[in-house]
Design an enzyme around this catalytic site. Structure first.
Site, short mmCIF file in Angstrom:
data_model
loop_
_atom_site.label_atom_id
_atom_site.label_comp_id
_atom_site.label_asym_id
_atom_site.label_seq_id
_atom_site.Cartn_x
_atom_site.Cartn_y
_atom_site.Cartn_z
N CYS A 125 1.13 -1.44 16.34
CA CYS A 125 1.19 -1.31 14.83
C CYS A 125 0.46 -2.39 14.22
O CYS A 125 1.10 -3.68 14.59
CB CYS A 125 2.42 -1.16 14.45
SG CYS A 125 2.74 -1.11 12.60
N CYS B 274 6.22 -4.31 16.85
CA CYS B 274 5.76 -3.07 17.84
C CYS B 274 4.28 -3.19 17.88
O CYS B 274 3.49 -3.86 16.80
CB CYS B 274 5.70 -1.86 16.93
SG CYS B 274 7.48 -1.48 16.30
N CYS C 269 6.19 -6.63 7.99
CA CYS C 269 7.45 -6.23 8.94
C CYS C 269 7.92 -7.32 10.01
O CYS C 269 6.98 -7.90 10.36
CB CYS C 269 7.03 -4.95 9.53
SG CYS C 269 8.32 -4.33 10.48
N GLU D 275 0.82 -1.12 0.11
CA GLU D 275 0.03 0.02 -0.07
C GLU D 275 0.61 1.47 0.11
O GLU D 275 1.88 1.55 0.69
CB GLU D 275 -0.69 0.12 1.31
CG GLU D 275 -1.94 -1.27 0.94
CD GLU D 275 -3.01 -1.08 2.00
OE1 GLU D 275 -4.20 -1.47 1.82
OE2 GLU D 275 -2.80 -0.73 3.06
N CYS E 254 3.26 8.60 1.19
CA CYS E 254 3.80 7.75 2.13
C CYS E 254 4.25 6.25 1.32
O CYS E 254 3.09 5.73 1.21
CB CYS E 254 2.69 7.56 3.30
SG CYS E 254 3.18 6.31 4.47
N CYS F 33 -1.49 6.18 9.70
CA CYS F 33 -0.35 5.52 10.22
C CYS F 33 -0.80 4.26 10.84
O CYS F 33 -1.50 4.16 11.78
CB CYS F 33 0.45 6.44 11.11
SG CYS F 33 1.25 7.82 10.78
N1 SAH Z 1 9.08 0.85 10.59
C1 SAH Z 1 9.28 2.31 10.59
C2 SAH Z 1 8.21 3.03 9.41
C3 SAH Z 1 6.73 2.48 9.27
S1 SAH Z 1 5.72 2.82 10.51
C4 SAH Z 1 8.99 2.90 11.76
O1 SAH Z 1 8.57 2.10 12.67
O2 SAH Z 1 9.25 3.99 11.79
C5 SAH Z 1 5.53 4.59 10.40
C6 SAH Z 1 5.19 5.33 11.80
O3 SAH Z 1 3.75 4.93 11.81
C7 SAH Z 1 5.87 5.06 13.12
O4 SAH Z 1 6.23 6.22 13.85
C8 SAH Z 1 5.01 4.17 13.61
O5 SAH Z 1 5.63 4.05 15.15
C9 SAH Z 1 3.60 4.73 13.35
N2 SAH Z 1 2.50 4.04 13.75
C10 SAH Z 1 2.33 2.34 13.90
N3 SAH Z 1 1.00 2.06 14.00
C11 SAH Z 1 0.56 3.04 14.45
C12 SAH Z 1 -0.81 3.19 15.07
N4 SAH Z 1 -1.69 2.30 15.11
N5 SAH Z 1 -1.10 4.37 15.09
C13 SAH Z 1 -0.41 5.52 14.96
N6 SAH Z 1 0.91 5.56 14.41
C14 SAH Z 1 1.29 4.37 14.21
FE1 SF4 Z 2 7.35 -2.33 11.64
FE2 SF4 Z 2 5.15 -1.14 12.45
FE3 SF4 Z 2 7.16 -1.14 14.24
FE4 SF4 Z 2 7.29 0.07 12.00
S1 SF4 Z 2 5.78 0.56 13.68
S2 SF4 Z 2 8.84 -1.00 12.76
S3 SF4 Z 2 6.33 -1.05 10.52
S4 SF4 Z 2 5.91 -2.97 13.27
#
Ligand code: SAH
Ligand code: SF4
Length: 391
Positions: free
Chosen positions: A144, A141, A137, A116, A130, A366
């Site tokens: 996420c 986290c 991944c 996406e 974006c 995000c």
């Molecule tokens: N893997 C990289 C880039 C992709 S995530 C990273 O973690 O930085 C892009 C951003 O979205 C990151 O700051 C991540 O922490 C945030 N993010 C992920 N899940 C989210 C959610 N459910 N609500 C808000 N931000 C989120």
């Molecule tokens: Fe991976 Fe989501 Fe963590 Fe970014 S925020 S490193 S996409 S698991």
């Protein structure tokens, strides 16, 4: 580095036309000599001509390259392709955000994959795309949704660049390089951890920023990382991209839980790598992303800790209201809480730190990426199976 489940390649496969999208300028020069019989001394000039057609004008057909003779055009179309992903689905939010589900097929290694990309139009300023760097991944986290999906594979440089081309086709922004363009920023904040795919991310940034092509300056390209400390220096040296850090917690105990890579590279090491990030300074600040989770990381004390932690670093702070997804174990902090947290951050001198969620209605915000498509396809599959059973 995580172990990747890379597709098997076989040297017995027949030669297929190579996709020009994603080749570096130099790789294209070599390919022109090796595969299309271009004289070595003309390779650079020919590569520049093709480059402009592909990345500045946006053509997908060699026959439109009118400054290249007919014979060479025919040879080029025998051995090369200018490939675009298939737009499987395109959703437009009430706020104008556009989410694309893109399919990469025959020209990509292995089975078809889907990723996406999200175009976020600017409000009185330029818009951003974006992009994803991986399918899924390897990191997990807890807030996420992408992190709940197993990594399928790294995207190639071509697949990253093609996300930009597909968006430019859709918003009809050709030729590139206009002053008033609406796609002027690229953020690596889609699916995946870009620093686990740095070589391809580097090549893609080189192509996207090239002044003869798409021409988006490196200062307008931001790479977000969860904190892969050993790769940060190389990111700065090899791409000069802007850096964003997914911080989300001010102490190791909580960050270990939210962003598990913290167990390997704790906050002190991460911040040290930020202080020494190549090119960092007041004109090139690092963005710290902080997702607002109700009752987890959103107290006044944590806001003060955040300000203290970042004191000696040229920083911007981005508070991201948590975007929920089906089954997510957190809630978003209340608006009053986010504002109280932002006030403390504001008073410390950080301007407008709250990131307004965009495209929430189409799950394009995000951390929501891929969730609907996977879910919808699973439910569509279940419906098909049920229909079959009933017949
Ligand atoms: N893997 C990289 C880039 C992709 S995530 C990273 O973690 O930085 C892009 C951003 O979205 C990151 O700051 C991540 O922490 C945030 N993010 C992920 N899940 C989210 C959610 N459910 N609500 C808000 N931000 C989120
Ligand atoms: Fe991976 Fe989501 Fe963590 Fe970014 S925020 S490193 S996409 S698991």
């Amino acid at each position: 580095m995580p172990e990747l489940d890379l597709p098997h390649t076989s040297s017995t496969l027949p030669p297929i036309a190579s996709n020009i999208v994603g080749m570096t300028h130099q790789a294209l020069q070599h390919a022109l000599v090796d595969r299309a019989g271009v004289e070595p001394k003309k390779a650079r000039m020919r590569a520049s001509q093709i480059w402009r057609w592909v990345y500045n004008v946006g053509v997908t057909d060699f026959d439109r390259m009118t400054d290249i003779g007919k014979d060479l055009r025919a040879r080029l179309s025998d051995v090369f392709l200018i490939d675009r992903p298939r737009i499987i689905e395109r959703q437009v939010s009430v706020d104008g955000t556009r989410k694309y589900l893109l399919g990469f097929g025959a020209q990509s290694p292995g089975p078809e994959i889907e990723v996406e990309a999200v175009f976020i139009p600017g409000v009185g300023r330029a818009g951003a795309l974006c992009v994803s760097s991986q399918v899924g991944c390897t990191l997990t986290c807890t807030f996420c949704h992408t992190g709940t999906q197993k990594l399928v594979r790294n995207l190639t440089a071509g697949e990253i660049v093609a996300q930009v081309l597909a968006a430019k086709d859709d918003i009809e922004e050709w030729p590139s390089g206009k002053d008033d363009r609406i796609l002027s920023n690229i953020v690596f904040m889609g699916m995946g951890e870009p620093l686990f795919n740095l070589d391809n991310v580097r090549d893609a940034i080189g192509i996207i920023s090239d002044g003869e092509g798409i021409s988006i300056s490196r200062r307008r390209i931001t790479v977000s990382t969860s904190g892969v400390v050993p790769e940060m220096k190389r990111l700065g040296e090899e791409t000069s991209a802007m850096l964003a850090i997914s911080l989300h917690a001010t102490d190791d105990g909580l960050r270990d839980e939210l962003v598990p890579i913290n167990k390997k590279y704790p906050i002190s090491e991460l911040l040290e790598a930020c202080r020494t990030y190549p090119g960092v300074g007041n004109a090139r600040r690092i963005t710290f992303e902080y997702v607002m989770l109700k009752g987890i990381n959103d107290s006044d004390a944590e806001a003060r800790d955040l300000v203290r932690l970042l004191k000696k670093i040229p920083a911007k702070i981005n508070l991201i209201p948590f975007n929920p997804w089906p089954g997510s174990p957190y809630e978003c902090s209340s608006w009053e809480r986010i504002e109280a947290f932002a006030d403390i951050v504001n008073r410390a001198g950080y301007a407008s730190p709250i990131r307004t969620p965009r495209g929430r209605d189409i799950l394009a915000a995000c951390g929501q990426l891929k969730s609907t498509s996977v879910k919808e396809r699973a439910s569509a599959r279940r419906k098909r199976e049920l229909a079959l059973e009933q017949n």
